[in-house]
Structures are given as C-alpha cells and as structure tokens.
Design a protein around this motif. Structure first.
Motif, PDB file in Angstrom:
ATOM      1  N   ILE A 115     -13.505 -12.163  15.007  1.00 41.23           N
ATOM      2  CA  ILE A 115     -12.140 -11.855  14.574  1.00 41.23           C
ATOM      3  C   ILE A 115     -12.050 -11.911  13.054  1.00 41.23           C
ATOM      4  CG2 ILE A 115      -9.738 -12.638  14.613  1.00 41.23           C
ATOM      5  CD1 ILE A 115     -10.127 -13.496  17.477  1.00 41.23           C
ATOM      6  N   ARG A 116     -12.674 -12.938  12.464  1.00 43.12           N
ATOM      7  CA  ARG A 116     -12.690 -13.022  10.994  1.00 43.12           C
ATOM      8  C   ARG A 116     -13.389 -11.806  10.395  1.00 43.12           C
ATOM      9  NH1 ARG A 116     -15.672 -13.807   6.872  1.00 43.12           N
ATOM     10  NH2 ARG A 116     -17.542 -14.004   8.162  1.00 43.12           N
ATOM     11  N   GLU A 117     -14.517 -11.392  10.995  1.00 45.12           N
ATOM     12  CA  GLU A 117     -15.243 -10.224  10.493  1.00 45.12           C
ATOM     13  C   GLU A 117     -14.390  -8.956  10.592  1.00 45.12           C
ATOM     14  OE1 GLU A 117     -18.836 -10.056  12.733  1.00 45.12           O
ATOM     15  OE2 GLU A 117     -19.715 -11.842  11.803  1.00 45.12           O
ATOM     16  N   ALA A 118     -13.629  -8.846  11.687  1.00 41.97           N
ATOM     17  CA  ALA A 118     -12.740  -7.688  11.853  1.00 41.97           C
ATOM     18  C   ALA A 118     -11.664  -7.670  10.776  1.00 41.97           C
ATOM     19  CB  ALA A 118     -12.110  -7.712  13.241  1.00 41.97           C
ATOM     20  N   ILE A 119     -11.146  -8.854  10.429  1.00 45.44           N
ATOM     21  CA  ILE A 119     -10.114  -8.943   9.388  1.00 45.44           C
ATOM     22  C   ILE A 119     -10.691  -8.552   8.036  1.00 45.44           C
ATOM     23  CG2 ILE A 119      -8.594 -10.529   8.133  1.00 45.44           C
ATOM     24  CD1 ILE A 119      -8.284 -12.113  10.737  1.00 45.44           C
ATOM     25  N   THR A 120     -11.893  -9.028   7.714  1.00 47.20           N
ATOM     26  CA  THR A 120     -12.498  -8.697   6.419  1.00 47.20           C
ATOM     27  C   THR A 120     -12.840  -7.209   6.337  1.00 47.20           C
ATOM     28  OG1 THR A 120     -14.717  -9.289   7.235  1.00 47.20           O
ATOM     29  CG2 THR A 120     -13.458 -11.013   6.147  1.00 47.20           C
ATOM     30  N   GLU A 121     -13.197  -6.615   7.466  1.00 45.52           N
ATOM     31  CA  GLU A 121     -13.558  -5.191   7.481  1.00 45.52           C
ATOM     32  C   GLU A 121     -12.331  -4.291   7.403  1.00 45.52           C
ATOM     33  OE1 GLU A 121     -15.077  -2.009  10.827  1.00 45.52           O
ATOM     34  OE2 GLU A 121     -15.991  -4.002  10.830  1.00 45.52           O
ATOM     35  N   TRP A 122     -11.291  -4.616   8.166  1.00 46.37           N
ATOM     36  CA  TRP A 122     -10.111  -3.750   8.307  1.00 46.37           C
ATOM     37  C   TRP A 122      -9.019  -4.067   7.294  1.00 46.37           C
ATOM     38  CZ3 TRP A 122      -9.186   0.759  10.084  1.00 46.37           C
ATOM     39  CH2 TRP A 122      -7.937   1.155  10.549  1.00 46.37           C
ATOM     40  N   ARG A 123      -8.983  -5.288   6.808  1.00 46.92           N
ATOM     41  CA  ARG A 123      -7.981  -5.758   5.849  1.00 46.92           C
ATOM     42  C   ARG A 123      -6.550  -5.445   6.316  1.00 46.92           C
ATOM     43  NH1 ARG A 123      -9.496  -9.537   1.972  1.00 46.92           N
ATOM     44  NH2 ARG A 123     -11.726  -9.256   1.614  1.00 46.92           N
ATOM     45  N   PRO A 124      -6.176  -5.947   7.470  1.00 41.99           N
ATOM     46  CA  PRO A 124      -4.839  -5.669   7.984  1.00 41.99           C
ATOM     47  C   PRO A 124      -3.765  -6.507   7.283  1.00 41.99           C
ATOM     48  CG  PRO A 124      -5.932  -7.222   9.418  1.00 41.99           C
ATOM     49  CD  PRO A 124      -6.929  -6.855   8.347  1.00 41.99           C
ATOM     50  N   ARG A 125      -2.538  -6.043   7.340  1.00 38.96           N
ATOM     51  CA  ARG A 125      -1.417  -6.837   6.857  1.00 38.96           C
ATOM     52  C   ARG A 125      -0.899  -7.760   7.961  1.00 38.96           C
ATOM     53  NH1 ARG A 125      -0.201  -8.561   2.228  1.00 38.96           N
ATOM     54  NH2 ARG A 125       0.002  -6.537   1.219  1.00 38.96           N
ATOM     55  N   TRP A 158      -7.712 -18.192   7.535  1.00 40.47           N
ATOM     56  CA  TRP A 158      -7.937 -16.745   7.567  1.00 40.47           C
ATOM     57  C   TRP A 158      -6.698 -16.004   7.069  1.00 40.47           C
ATOM     58  CZ3 TRP A 158     -10.287 -16.238  13.203  1.00 40.47           C
ATOM     59  CH2 TRP A 158     -11.561 -16.800  13.201  1.00 40.47           C
ATOM     60  N   ALA A 159      -5.526 -16.427   7.539  1.00 43.12           N
ATOM     61  CA  ALA A 159      -4.286 -15.775   7.124  1.00 43.12           C
ATOM     62  C   ALA A 159      -4.103 -15.864   5.615  1.00 43.12           C
ATOM     63  CB  ALA A 159      -3.094 -16.411   7.847  1.00 43.12           C
ATOM     64  N   SER A 160      -4.350 -17.060   5.054  1.00 45.87           N
ATOM     65  CA  SER A 160      -4.174 -17.281   3.626  1.00 45.87           C
ATOM     66  C   SER A 160      -5.222 -16.544   2.803  1.00 45.87           C
ATOM     67  CB  SER A 160      -4.234 -18.779   3.337  1.00 45.87           C
ATOM     68  OG  SER A 160      -4.153 -19.031   1.955  1.00 45.87           O
ATOM     69  N   THR A 161      -6.482 -16.662   3.225  1.00 47.22           N
ATOM     70  CA  THR A 161      -7.586 -16.062   2.464  1.00 47.22           C
ATOM     71  C   THR A 161      -7.505 -14.544   2.427  1.00 47.22           C
ATOM     72  OG1 THR A 161      -9.039 -17.916   3.041  1.00 47.22           O
ATOM     73  CG2 THR A 161     -10.099 -15.872   2.298  1.00 47.22           C
ATOM     74  N   TYR A 162      -7.138 -13.945   3.564  1.00 48.00           N
ATOM     75  CA  TYR A 162      -7.146 -12.483   3.662  1.00 48.00           C
ATOM     76  C   TYR A 162      -5.748 -11.878   3.547  1.00 48.00           C
ATOM     77  CZ  TYR A 162     -11.875 -13.561   5.089  1.00 48.00           C
ATOM     78  OH  TYR A 162     -13.163 -14.039   5.111  1.00 48.00           O
ATOM     79  N   ASN A 163      -4.780 -12.705   3.155  1.00 46.58           N
ATOM     80  CA  ASN A 163      -3.444 -12.224   2.794  1.00 46.58           C
ATOM     81  C   ASN A 163      -2.801 -11.397   3.903  1.00 46.58           C
ATOM     82  OD1 ASN A 163      -1.383 -12.178   0.860  1.00 46.58           O
ATOM     83  ND2 ASN A 163      -1.975 -10.139   0.151  1.00 46.58           N
ATOM     84  N   CYS A 164      -2.837 -11.944   5.105  1.00 48.52           N
ATOM     85  CA  CYS A 164      -2.223 -11.255   6.230  1.00 48.52           C
ATOM     86  C   CYS A 164      -1.356 -12.217   7.031  1.00 48.52           C
ATOM     87  CB  CYS A 164      -3.283 -10.631   7.142  1.00 48.52           C
ATOM     88  SG  CYS A 164      -4.401 -11.824   7.932  1.00 48.52           S
TER      89      CYS A 164
END
Length: 327
Positions: A115-125, A158-164
């Motif tokens: 899930i973390r990898e998907a967030i880093t790849e897709w960069r969702p809001r 994850w939410a904080s680091t990837y701004n989502c």
C-alpha cells in the motif's frame, strides 16, 4: 559531527492544517468513517471520490480545485461489476482512480508495504480503505491497544509523509449502547489516532435518508450534521445540513446545499454578506471564500461595489465591512 536528539520548537515553522474537505477530512491525517453495514458509507465516499477525480466540489459547494488522484481499495465489491459501474454513475473520471488488484496481489493488509509503494507510485490526494475489517491480519490486531497504536501510527506517517488524506471505513460493533466514539471496531486507540471521526446513521424519520455526524475533530470545531439519501429510482443525493443551525460562522457549511444560487453574482453576494454578518473581516479571508466557490476577482469586486463595501486599513491589513456596521 554531533547529532542533536532534541529539536527546539522555536526552530519549527508553524503551518496551517490543509483540508480536503473542511472540517471533515484533513490532508496528511487519518479520518475514520464508521457505521452499520449497508448504511451508505461506501456510496458517500464514492460520491466524494467522483467529485475529487474530476475537479468538482464538496457537498457544501466548495471547489476541490484541479482533478486529483485517488486510491480506492475495496474488498467487499467486485471492481468490474460493482465498483466501476457505481463510479461511472457518480460521474467519476476513472483515469484518476486506482486500486491494488487483490486477485493478483492477495493477502493485502492495512499496513502492507505494498500500500505504501502504491502511494509513492501514484501520489494520490486521497486513499480510502473499505472496510478496515477486511485489511487486518487478525481481529485481535485492533483489539490490542499496543498493536492498534503501532498500526495506526504507521498509517498516519504515510498520510503525513506523502501529503494525502487517508480515510478508513469501518463497521459498527453490535454494542449499540456504547458512546459514539466507542461503537467502532477495535481498541479506542484506533479512534485516538484518527483526527476526524465521522459516522453514518439511518434517519428515524425516513429509512432512505442517512445522517452524517462528526463525533470527533482534533483539528477544528466539529462540522454540522449532514444528510444524504439513497433511493431506488433516483440513487444518491446530498440533501444538506441535518440540523437547524442558522448562526454558522463565516463560510462554514451552508444551511442547504440545494439553496445555493447558481448565478455567480448572487452567490458572491450571499457569501460576502454571510461572512460580514458579525462585523469586519480581513479582505484575504473574503478572497479565500471566493476561491473556495470558484468566484473570480472581477465578480467579487463588482459585488463589493454593489453592496457599497469600502475596505479600510488597520494594522497593516485591509478589512471589509458592510455599510452601517460598527468597526
């Protein structure tokens, strides 16, 4: 080189909370959406996802801005025969909505590295996990405070680091006599980690109407109770504010979504008069409100002149005030 263990708060730059939908869902934080199975939690989120995916607006008419990417991870419905048809019906731009195919990548859990990898790849809001019960290794993981705390801390990072914004959808337990915050699955640490907790309940007056209550908000005042309906022939529709609140502050939730004027001049006049109803307000705040509702500078200035508003300067800031009001 010496490494400092402590950081002085004087060296920290304060920043305001960023909101996906004020004051219900914050960016960089966890929101918990809970309710009984079949109460419409997923339908509500699909409506928000659809609007976000094509740059639409929140239920109370505030602009989301440009179209954003979303991860919608749902285990209870089929992607082909249920989820995509619902997204299309809601008007979603499915090019901006992704998921991890669990037929290919099985055994997905809430804190799964994939899930973390998907967030880093897709960069969702926005990331939505629906429901949380399907993505925990064992029910006891959320019942035990130590495990729940560790799990939620990781998701929060994850939410904080990837701004989502991360929204976890959960079912109520059968403990109907419990207080609102204790009706969800697992340890109270799950609720403690969420900055906002929303719950959906059926209206006692109409079985097709749902009430959305914010039972916790660690970042701002609780938002107004909202309502939506899901009817067999007309489908999903937001209805407005479920409680009668006539004295809301400034640009917060409008009393009835459907009552908002379609004409930009009329809408601007309504919002400006509402904002200035209690007295003078900084001009930057008026501009922020106009931006939320996609009202341009030209329209704003025309309405300002029509209302007879003459800005004045005080302590290096400009203020707006309605004619006849006291400073």
């Amino acid at each position: 080189m010496e490494i400092k263990l402590l950081t002085l708060y004087s060296d920290v730059t304060a920043v305001p909370v960023k909101w996906l939908w004020h004051p219900y869902i914050a960016i960089g934080k966890i929101t918990l959406l809970q309710g009984d199975p079949g109460c419409g939690k997923s339908s509500m989120m699909m409506n928000l996802i659809a609007e976000l995916s094509n740059g639409g607006s929140t239920p109370d008419g505030r602009a989301f801005g440009p179209p954003q990417r979303i991860i919608y991870q749902c285990s209870e419905d089929g992607a082909k025969d249920t989820i995509k048809p619902r997204l299309i019906a809601a008007g979603a731009d499915c090019r901006n909505i992704a998921f991890i195919d669990e037929e290919v990548y099985s055994g997905l859990t809430l804190d799964d590295e994939r899930i973390r990898e998907a967030i880093t790849e897709w960069r969702p809001r926005l990331v939505v996990i629906d429901p949380i019960q399907s993505y925990i290794g064992n029910d006891s993981d959320l019942q035990l405070a130590s495990k729940a705390r560790k799990l939620m801390r990781r998701i929060g990072m994850w939410a904080s680091t990837y701004n989502c914004a991360i929204v976890l959808i959960g079912h109520f337990t059968k403990n109907e006599g419990a207080k609102d915050l204790y009706r969800g699955l697992g340890s109270i640490d799950v609720v403690a980690a969420a900055r906002s907790v929303l719950q959906v309940e059926k209206s006692e007056e109409d079985a097709e109407v749902r009430i959305v209550k914010q039972v916790k908000n660690s970042l701002d005042s609780n938002g107004a109770d909202l309502s939506f309906e899901i009817r067999p022939h007309t489908g999903f529709k937001w209805l407005g504010v479920a409680t009668e609140e006539s004295d809301m502050e400034e640009s917060q939730t409008v009393a009835a979504f459907e009552a908002l004027p379609k004409n930009k001049h009329e809408l601007a006049a309504l919002l400006i008069k509402r904002a200035l109803g209690k007295g003078a307000v900084e001009s930057m705040e008026i501009r922020r409100i106009m931006a939320e509702y996609r009202i341009g500078e030209k329209t704003m200035n025309e309405v300002k002149a029509e209302l007879g508003i003459k800005p004045y300067r005080k302590r290096k800031a400009w203020y707006w005030i309605l004619p006849g009001s006291n400073n």
